[in-house]
Every structure is written in structure tokens, then in C-alpha cells.
Design a protein around this motif. Sequence first.
Motif, PDB file in Angstrom:
ATOM      1  N   LEU A 193       0.548  -0.751  -0.024  1.00 27.75           N
ATOM      2  CA  LEU A 193      -0.020  -0.381  -0.148  1.00 27.75           C
ATOM      3  C   LEU A 193       0.900   1.061  -0.024  1.00 27.75           C
ATOM      4  O   LEU A 193       0.306   2.654  -1.185  1.00 27.75           O
ATOM      5  CB  LEU A 193      -0.988  -0.032   0.940  1.00 27.75           C
ATOM      6  CG  LEU A 193      -1.613   0.968   1.555  1.00 27.75           C
ATOM      7  CD1 LEU A 193      -2.542   1.302   0.390  1.00 27.75           C
ATOM      8  CD2 LEU A 193      -2.498   1.109   2.498  1.00 27.75           C
ATOM      9  N   THR A 194       2.033   1.136   0.555  1.00 29.12           N
ATOM     10  CA  THR A 194       2.689   2.234   1.112  1.00 29.12           C
ATOM     11  C   THR A 194       3.476   2.857  -0.301  1.00 29.12           C
ATOM     12  O   THR A 194       3.819   3.833  -1.146  1.00 29.12           O
ATOM     13  CB  THR A 194       4.098   2.080   1.809  1.00 29.12           C
ATOM     14  OG1 THR A 194       3.864   2.367   3.068  1.00 29.12           O
ATOM     15  CG2 THR A 194       4.807   3.124   1.773  1.00 29.12           C
ATOM     16  N   VAL A 195       3.624   1.182  -1.322  1.00 29.17           N
ATOM     17  CA  VAL A 195       4.587   1.442  -2.712  1.00 29.17           C
ATOM     18  C   VAL A 195       3.263   2.591  -3.403  1.00 29.17           C
ATOM     19  O   VAL A 195       3.205   3.438  -4.895  1.00 29.17           O
ATOM     20  CB  VAL A 195       5.195   0.381  -3.086  1.00 29.17           C
ATOM     21  CG1 VAL A 195       5.332  -0.073  -4.531  1.00 29.17           C
ATOM     22  CG2 VAL A 195       5.602  -0.333  -2.323  1.00 29.17           C
ATOM     23  N   VAL A 196       1.891   1.926  -3.673  1.00 27.18           N
ATOM     24  CA  VAL A 196       0.475   1.907  -4.390  1.00 27.18           C
ATOM     25  C   VAL A 196       0.627   3.446  -4.302  1.00 27.18           C
ATOM     26  O   VAL A 196       0.806   4.711  -4.961  1.00 27.18           O
ATOM     27  CB  VAL A 196      -0.132   1.006  -3.600  1.00 27.18           C
ATOM     28  CG1 VAL A 196      -1.062   2.274  -4.595  1.00 27.18           C
ATOM     29  CG2 VAL A 196      -0.817  -0.189  -4.427  1.00 27.18           C
ATOM     30  N   LEU A 197       1.099   4.399  -2.526  1.00 23.91           N
ATOM     31  CA  LEU A 197       0.538   5.922  -3.246  1.00 23.91           C
ATOM     32  C   LEU A 197       1.407   6.290  -3.162  1.00 23.91           C
ATOM     33  O   LEU A 197       1.534   7.870  -3.650  1.00 23.91           O
ATOM     34  CB  LEU A 197       0.452   5.808  -0.442  1.00 23.91           C
ATOM     35  CG  LEU A 197      -0.521   5.096  -0.834  1.00 23.91           C
ATOM     36  CD1 LEU A 197      -0.811   5.635   1.234  1.00 23.91           C
ATOM     37  CD2 LEU A 197      -1.787   6.034  -0.959  1.00 23.91           C
ATOM     38  N   VAL A 198       3.016   6.720  -3.384  1.00 23.81           N
ATOM     39  CA  VAL A 198       3.516   6.398  -3.687  1.00 23.81           C
ATOM     40  C   VAL A 198       3.724   6.708  -5.500  1.00 23.81           C
ATOM     41  O   VAL A 198       4.062   7.607  -6.281  1.00 23.81           O
ATOM     42  CB  VAL A 198       4.910   6.181  -3.819  1.00 23.81           C
ATOM     43  CG1 VAL A 198       6.306   6.527  -4.045  1.00 23.81           C
ATOM     44  CG2 VAL A 198       5.692   6.225  -2.227  1.00 23.81           C
ATOM     45  N   VAL A 199       3.128   5.709  -6.302  1.00 22.56           N
ATOM     46  CA  VAL A 199       3.025   5.733  -7.638  1.00 22.56           C
ATOM     47  C   VAL A 199       2.167   6.330  -7.935  1.00 22.56           C
ATOM     48  O   VAL A 199       2.092   6.815  -9.097  1.00 22.56           O
ATOM     49  CB  VAL A 199       2.760   4.516  -8.261  1.00 22.56           C
ATOM     50  CG1 VAL A 199       1.999   3.690  -9.429  1.00 22.56           C
ATOM     51  CG2 VAL A 199       3.584   2.974  -7.886  1.00 22.56           C
ATOM     52  N   VAL A 200       0.959   6.722  -6.889  1.00 20.35           N
ATOM     53  CA  VAL A 200      -0.002   7.208  -7.905  1.00 20.35           C
ATOM     54  C   VAL A 200       0.378   8.999  -7.416  1.00 20.35           C
ATOM     55  O   VAL A 200      -0.285  10.034  -8.233  1.00 20.35           O
ATOM     56  CB  VAL A 200      -1.326   7.154  -6.859  1.00 20.35           C
ATOM     57  CG1 VAL A 200      -1.899   5.596  -6.737  1.00 20.35           C
ATOM     58  CG2 VAL A 200      -1.092   7.786  -5.143  1.00 20.35           C
ATOM     59  N   SER A 201       1.167   9.239  -6.641  1.00 22.58           N
ATOM     60  CA  SER A 201       1.356  10.974  -6.739  1.00 22.58           C
ATOM     61  C   SER A 201       1.547  10.997  -8.281  1.00 22.58           C
ATOM     62  O   SER A 201       0.914  12.821  -7.645  1.00 22.58           O
ATOM     63  CB  SER A 201       2.981  10.856  -5.607  1.00 22.58           C
ATOM     64  OG  SER A 201       3.747  10.062  -6.264  1.00 22.58           O
ATOM     65  N   PRO A 202       1.661  10.972  -8.126  1.00 26.24           N
ATOM     66  CA  PRO A 202       2.032  11.491  -9.976  1.00 26.24           C
ATOM     67  C   PRO A 202       0.960  11.833 -10.543  1.00 26.24           C
ATOM     68  O   PRO A 202       1.112  12.802 -10.866  1.00 26.24           O
ATOM     69  CB  PRO A 202       2.815  11.306 -11.145  1.00 26.24           C
ATOM     70  CG  PRO A 202       3.773   9.693  -9.725  1.00 26.24           C
ATOM     71  CD  PRO A 202       3.232   9.374  -9.242  1.00 26.24           C
ATOM     72  N   ALA A 203       0.338  11.156 -10.820  1.00 26.00           N
ATOM     73  CA  ALA A 203      -1.461  11.044 -10.880  1.00 26.00           C
ATOM     74  C   ALA A 203      -2.373  12.163  -9.832  1.00 26.00           C
ATOM     75  O   ALA A 203      -2.486  13.222 -10.552  1.00 26.00           O
ATOM     76  CB  ALA A 203      -2.418   9.866 -10.719  1.00 26.00           C
TER      77      ALA A 203
END
Length: 271
Positions: A240-250
Motif C-alpha cells: 500500500l505504501t508503494v501504491v501511494l507513492v505510485v499515484v503521486s504523479p497522478a
Amino acid sequence: MLSKPLGVVKYALFAVFDPARIVSGSVTEFDRTRWRQFKRAIQLSLFYLVNLVLYAVPLTLAGFGQVGDPGESPAIVESVAAGIGIGPELLWSYVMAFVQNCSYLFLFSILTFVMFHLAVWVTRSSNGYLQSINTVVYSTGIYLAAIFSVTWYITMAESIVVAEEWLIWLQAEFVYTIIDAVGSDLELATGRPEPVSLADATRAGVSTLALLFVSIAYYLYSLYLGAQINHDANRTTALLTVVLVVVSPALFVLGSVLVALYGGALSLTTV
């Protein structure tokens, strides 16, 4: 780890074959007095800055990040240029290119830290700021720097033009997906590009793109390991932590689109 040449070799091998050893910090490093933790944070910051310089200098000397008109050089630059025997305009252009090369990686590193630590804090797995700093310093100083280096190469190498066009198209499609999702008719300055096929890409272009995506995978995996090892997060929380980092550009693109809708101009660019 980097005090001897052999240590540098081991460090490089660990970065490829054992990322967990790179991003993990020992318990004794974290379980200290506040003063010693502060000193450790300074050490990590210095390590990051050294890596930032090592990343930016070769790119700058190779011509990456050169600006069209860097403007008039300051007096101090003219003095330094006279001392080393080169033109002040040339030195100033290198300085500005160096700053530009550093700025992108630095800003994305800050964004990674904010999103990473916010994620472990929201999921109640945070063991402290130092653990997050330790994770992000190594993940961005190594793997994110690799991503930026490969991206710069793709945009500059004349032999892999199709790969560059495909990467630009992919970024534009990402932006337009968000624009379309909010029901807007906004357009990028470059317009909506036509789809690009990799069928005409050279083997070097495909290999470079593969290297880019491998670097991205390492970057995200290092954050996953950092959440697990340094914050004692379970697999679900680390993911989940990685997912939150991934969505930051979006989220950044979405914010830019909303600003443009309410009176601003859409200033997003692709590389």
C-alpha cells in the motif's frame, strides 16, 4: 561501505542483486539518542548530495540539461572562469545545466519522501522519520537517479528516436487519461500525439526502454523493502505504501488540470 574501491564494487553488486541490504538500516542506527539520530540524518543527507553530484556532473558534461539562453553570468562566475581559463558564458551554461539536472531528481526525491512517510504514517507502521530518510535516500539516490539518467539518454540519443517518441506518447496518454476522466477539453501545448508503435524501434531503443522499466521496478521494490525492513510493515502495508507513492504523479497531474480549469494554464510537459 564506500570507503575503499572494493566497497564501491560490493555496493554496486548489492544495488543489483540485494537491494534489501542497500535500503535497510541496522537497529542500532535507529535506536539511539536524538542527537545521534540527527547526526545519522546528516550523514544520510550528505550521502544523498554526493550521489546527486555524481549523477548530475556526467550528465552535464555530456550536454544533458543544457539551456538555450542561460542569461548573463554573475561576476563570481566570471572570476572563477578567468581563474580556470575558460569563457564565463560556457561556465555559466554548465552551472545552469548542472542545477537543472540536479533539480528534477531532488524535487522527485522530496516528493518520494513525503508520500512514502505519509503512507507509513497513515497505515500506522511508521517507526520514525529517520527510517524513512534512510529508505528514500538510497532508493532515490540510486534507483531514481538511474531512471532519470536513462530517460535523459532516450531524449538525447539520435539512434533511438522511435523509443523517445513512444515514451513521449506514453506520458501524454497518461496526462490525457486524467484530463478525459474529469471531462475536460484541455490540451497540452504539444497537442494530443498520434499513437507510436515500437515495431519500428531499433534493438538499442527497445533495450533502453527495457532498462528504464527495470530501473522503475527496482525503485519501487526498494521502497517496498524499506517499508518492510525499516518500518516493520507487513506485506500488505508495504505494498500500500508503494501504491501511494505510485499515484503521486497522478495526483500532481490532477491538481494541475484542476488549476488549469479554474483560470490557469496547463503547463505540464513531457520529456
